[in-house]
Write a protein that holds these residues in place. Structure first.
Motif, PDB file in Angstrom:
ATOM      1  N   LEU A   1      -6.428   2.715   2.246  1.00 49.23           N
ATOM      2  CA  LEU A   1      -4.864   1.741   2.986  1.00 49.23           C
ATOM      3  C   LEU A   1      -4.754   1.545   3.976  1.00 49.23           C
ATOM      4  O   LEU A   1      -4.398   2.848   4.656  1.00 49.23           O
TER       5      LEU A   1
ATOM      6  N   THR B   1       0.653  -0.972  -0.256  1.00 48.86           N
ATOM      7  CA  THR B   1      -0.410  -0.356  -0.158  1.00 48.86           C
ATOM      8  C   THR B   1       0.811   1.535  -0.466  1.00 48.86           C
ATOM      9  O   THR B   1       0.296   2.593   0.370  1.00 48.86           O
TER      10      THR B   1
ATOM     11  N   ALA C   1      -5.530  -3.855   2.277  1.00 47.57           N
ATOM     12  CA  ALA C   1      -6.430  -3.226   1.761  1.00 47.57           C
ATOM     13  C   ALA C   1      -8.186  -3.228   1.970  1.00 47.57           C
ATOM     14  O   ALA C   1      -8.675  -2.938   1.175  1.00 47.57           O
TER      15      ALA C   1
ATOM     16  N   PRO D   1      -1.975   0.431  -7.072  1.00 48.33           N
ATOM     17  CA  PRO D   1      -1.741  -0.824  -6.447  1.00 48.33           C
ATOM     18  C   PRO D   1      -1.752  -2.488  -6.870  1.00 48.33           C
ATOM     19  O   PRO D   1      -0.845  -2.503  -6.228  1.00 48.33           O
TER      20      PRO D   1
END
Length: 255
Positions: free
Chosen positions: A175, A87, A134, A97
């Protein structure tokens, strides 16, 4: 890289070969001070990371359940493009990501960082915050049972755009969800149970409404439900309450 002489004679030769191959286990970090025999050679491997969660009996702290590799399996199933991702971008203007796919598998894995327990429709619900993906995993635990049932997994935010664009568009998601707090219906301003998620890297505080698709809490179909299995507990973003700290998020990304 460890030499064959670092391992005890009883250690499996095939496993040693896999530990020497970066395409198999060669990238995996393990302890060199744990699992040693009396001569200081490795006879058992201890890997690092929070790859799952465990349940202990409070009366004597005995282990009654461990999730093993289920967390990683569920993330690989529902969010394969950000499996064991990271993250924290090197360059927020360039990195996405999905660019960090599998980057954390060799050290700390998905990092199950936070846990919260709530009650929904008479059932105990377990929420597990997974830092690197996340995401929030949701389990139910029936009264008297010690083995939880997987219900669903939810990940907010985009995956195939730069971190900076996601920040600018308020679509970073959560995140590194470091802390979770369940808000029962009796304390919810929307009249629906909620889950508060605080995340350190995105600098966000998010509130989500929690629905059970077999309940009668809402007379309308919840919008945009996440993928679900099991008994159908779903987690959705509340249209009423959603907070994003742009300044803090910006500082984190620049750092």
């Amino acid at each position: 890289m460890r030499s064959i002489d670092d391992f005890a004679d009883t250690f499996d030769d095939e496993l040693i070969a896999k530990l020497d191959d970066n395409n198999i286990l060669g990238r995996l970090h393990f302890s060199t001070v744990d699992g040693l025999d009396s001569s200081g050679k490795i006879e058992k491997l201890y890997f690092f990371g929070a790859r799952g969660f465990s349940i202990f009996r409070a009366s004597n702290m005995t282990l009654v359940y461990d999730s093993g590799d289920e967390v990683e399996k569920m993330i690989a199933k529902f969010y394969p493009d950000v499996f064991n991702t990271n993250t924290k971008p090197d360059d927020a203007d360039e990195d996405k990501p999905i660019d960090f796919f599998d980057k954390r598998s060799d050290n700390l894995g998905p990092e199950c960082e936070s846990v919260e327990i709530g009650e929904l429709g008479g059932r105990r619900i377990l929420f597990v915050g997974v830092d690197r993906t996340a995401a929030i995993l949701i389990y139910s635990l029936e009264s008297g049972e010690v083995v939880p049932t997987f219900e669903s997994v939810y990940r907010a935010g985009g995956r195939d755009d730069t971190f900076q664009n996601l920040l600018d568009n308020r679509n970073l998601g959560d995140l590194d969800p470091e802390d979770l707090k369940f808000i029962p219906v009796s304390e919810s301003v929307t009249g629906v149970p909620m889950l508060m998620v605080t995340s350190t890297v995105s600098g966000t505080i998010s509130l989500y409404e929690v629905y059970n698709d077999s309940s009668t809490m809402s007379t309308t179909e919840p919008p945009n439900p996440t993928m679900t299995t099991g008994n159908g507990i779903i987690l959705i973003s509340s249209k009423v309450l959603y907070f994003l700290s742009i300044i803090f998020g910006f500082l984190i990304l620049q750092w």
